[in-house]
Write an enzyme that holds these catalytic residues in place. Structure first.
Site, PDB file in Angstrom:
ATOM      1  N   ASP A 296       0.856  -1.080  -0.099  1.00 33.36           N
ATOM      2  CA  ASP A 296       0.144  -0.098  -0.166  1.00 33.36           C
ATOM      3  C   ASP A 296       0.945   1.228   0.136  1.00 33.36           C
ATOM      4  O   ASP A 296       1.884   1.240   0.551  1.00 33.36           O
ATOM      5  CB  ASP A 296      -1.053   0.099   1.229  1.00 33.36           C
ATOM      6  CG  ASP A 296      -1.811   1.252   1.203  1.00 33.36           C
ATOM      7  OD1 ASP A 296      -2.463   1.566   0.364  1.00 33.36           O
ATOM      8  OD2 ASP A 296      -1.970   2.082   2.192  1.00 33.36           O
TER       9      ASP A 296
ATOM     10  N   GLU B  28       0.873   5.719   0.595  1.00 27.20           N
ATOM     11  CA  GLU B  28       0.136   6.993   0.910  1.00 27.20           C
ATOM     12  C   GLU B  28       0.796   7.950   0.231  1.00 27.20           C
ATOM     13  O   GLU B  28       2.102   8.042  -0.287  1.00 27.20           O
ATOM     14  CB  GLU B  28       0.191   7.397   2.409  1.00 27.20           C
ATOM     15  CG  GLU B  28      -0.423   6.317   3.189  1.00 27.20           C
ATOM     16  CD  GLU B  28      -1.804   6.118   3.190  1.00 27.20           C
ATOM     17  OE1 GLU B  28      -2.505   6.877   2.548  1.00 27.20           O
ATOM     18  OE2 GLU B  28      -2.259   4.871   3.482  1.00 27.20           O
TER      19      GLU B  28
ATOM     20  N   GLU C 241      -6.309  17.873   2.482  1.00 33.19           N
ATOM     21  CA  GLU C 241      -7.366  16.855   2.439  1.00 33.19           C
ATOM     22  C   GLU C 241      -6.359  15.627   2.490  1.00 33.19           C
ATOM     23  O   GLU C 241      -6.860  14.656   3.280  1.00 33.19           O
ATOM     24  CB  GLU C 241      -7.689  17.039   0.974  1.00 33.19           C
ATOM     25  CG  GLU C 241      -8.550  18.009   0.750  1.00 33.19           C
ATOM     26  CD  GLU C 241      -8.096  19.529   0.237  1.00 33.19           C
ATOM     27  OE1 GLU C 241      -6.934  19.256   0.329  1.00 33.19           O
ATOM     28  OE2 GLU C 241      -8.801  20.443   0.077  1.00 33.19           O
TER      29      GLU C 241
ATOM     30  N   HIS D 251      -4.393  10.585   5.884  1.00 35.27           N
ATOM     31  CA  HIS D 251      -3.350   9.750   6.597  1.00 35.27           C
ATOM     32  C   HIS D 251      -2.447  10.410   7.793  1.00 35.27           C
ATOM     33  O   HIS D 251      -1.787   9.776   8.337  1.00 35.27           O
ATOM     34  CB  HIS D 251      -2.157   9.470   5.527  1.00 35.27           C
ATOM     35  CG  HIS D 251      -1.940  10.264   4.501  1.00 35.27           C
ATOM     36  ND1 HIS D 251      -1.103  11.583   5.232  1.00 35.27           N
ATOM     37  CD2 HIS D 251      -1.737  10.725   3.340  1.00 35.27           C
ATOM     38  CE1 HIS D 251      -0.548  12.165   4.141  1.00 35.27           C
ATOM     39  NE2 HIS D 251      -1.012  11.795   3.012  1.00 35.27           N
TER      40      HIS D 251
ATOM     41  N   HIS E 129      -5.444   6.270   7.793  1.00 46.02           N
ATOM     42  CA  HIS E 129      -4.658   5.267   6.804  1.00 46.02           C
ATOM     43  C   HIS E 129      -3.282   5.282   6.831  1.00 46.02           C
ATOM     44  O   HIS E 129      -2.689   6.295   7.167  1.00 46.02           O
ATOM     45  CB  HIS E 129      -4.749   5.653   5.377  1.00 46.02           C
ATOM     46  CG  HIS E 129      -6.261   5.562   4.648  1.00 46.02           C
ATOM     47  ND1 HIS E 129      -6.577   4.664   3.751  1.00 46.02           N
ATOM     48  CD2 HIS E 129      -7.402   6.453   5.260  1.00 46.02           C
ATOM     49  CE1 HIS E 129      -7.900   4.826   3.322  1.00 46.02           C
ATOM     50  NE2 HIS E 129      -8.483   5.924   4.326  1.00 46.02           N
TER      51      HIS E 129
ATOM     52  N   ASP F  19      -2.301  -0.790   6.646  1.00 47.62           N
ATOM     53  CA  ASP F  19      -3.379  -1.271   5.826  1.00 47.62           C
ATOM     54  C   ASP F  19      -2.940  -2.657   5.032  1.00 47.62           C
ATOM     55  O   ASP F  19      -3.719  -3.339   4.512  1.00 47.62           O
ATOM     56  CB  ASP F  19      -3.452  -0.147   4.643  1.00 47.62           C
ATOM     57  CG  ASP F  19      -4.395   0.969   5.465  1.00 47.62           C
ATOM     58  OD1 ASP F  19      -4.913   0.798   6.337  1.00 47.62           O
ATOM     59  OD2 ASP F  19      -4.409   1.918   4.412  1.00 47.62           O
TER      60      ASP F  19
END
Length: 242
Positions: free
Chosen positions: A7, A9, A52, A57, A163, A168
């Site tokens: 994963d 970010e 945002e 995260h 997140h 994750d």
């Protein structure tokens, strides 16, 4: 068979509009079993962090345009390596393994953009197993987010308040194993041949124990008749030895 569940970010949605990767997390599976080997790195995106993205995260408050300083426990990025410093180590970790990713198009787009800017080989999209697509195919019309799949499969994601790439990935590894038939997928039901039209279908249905066992359907009269029959057979009767 080696697979890497991973994963990322990012600062946003589009690397070609200036967004960058800020975290990569990956978990190694060998024959569908987690080995304990992981890869995790935070990355300095060399740019600001939009509000945002920070809300998703919580990474990089020191890169926000606002003057707010990082609070204890928050991850800051100014002292982290840029992608050029970690790109090769990432490729060394994943080697030529299949990559298990939720919404693979998003992560692959960012990873390949970063690798291309470094002059490193891009990752063929065919190496990606997209768990989002698997979930949508298995459960059409149902929510297919990672949180929704955790609820469906009773996977504990209580630590997932924000997140995080490594967390994750660990959760996605559990979700992936459930999507392909449980934590021992090789013992699942084999594909069934439809003799009527020669079509092949697959099912991951597995029988579960009844919460309350069914009562015996033998009447007392039938039980007594069976006992009398066994008694006539003598001590060597099979039923007498059980």
């Amino acid at each position: 068979m080696r697979e890497i569940v991973l994963d990322t970010e990012t600062t946003g949605f589009d690397p070609f509009s200036g967004d960058r990767i800020v975290e990569i997390g990956a978990v190694e599976l060998m024959n569908h079993v987690a080995t304990g080997e992981t890869y995790h790195v935070y990355i300095n995106p060399e740019r600001g962090m939009p509000d945002e993205a920070f809300g998703v995260h919580g990474i990089g408050p020191d890169l926000l345009d606002s003057p707010r300083a990082a609070e204890p426990g928050e991850v800051t990025l100014k002292d982290k390596p840029v992608f050029q410093k970690v790109g090769q180590s990432f490729l060394d970790f994943i080697e030529d393994s299949q990559l298990v990713i939720h919404n693979a198009a998003f992560d692959m787009k960012f990873l390949n953009a970063e690798l291309k800017w470094m002059g490193l080989p891009e990752i063929p999209y065919e190496r990606a197993i997209d768990t989002l697509m698997i979930a949508r195919k298995r459960f059409p019309g149902s929510p297919a987010s990672l949180d929704a799949l955790c609820r469906r499969f009773n996977i504990d994601n209580s630590n997932r308040t924000l997140h995080g790439a490594l967390l994750d990935s660990e959760i996605l590894a559990d979700v992936y194993l459930e999507l392909i038939g449980g934590k021992q997928p090789d013992f699942g039901l084999a594909p069934v041949e439809e003799t009527s039209n020669s079509a092949r279908t697959e099912t991951n249905w597995r029988p579960e124990p009844r919460p309350t066992p069914l009562p015996s359907r033998l009447s007392e009269k039938e039980k007594a008749a069976h006992a009398a029959f066994v008694e006539k057979l003598g001590d060597e009767a099979l039923w007498s030895k059980t």
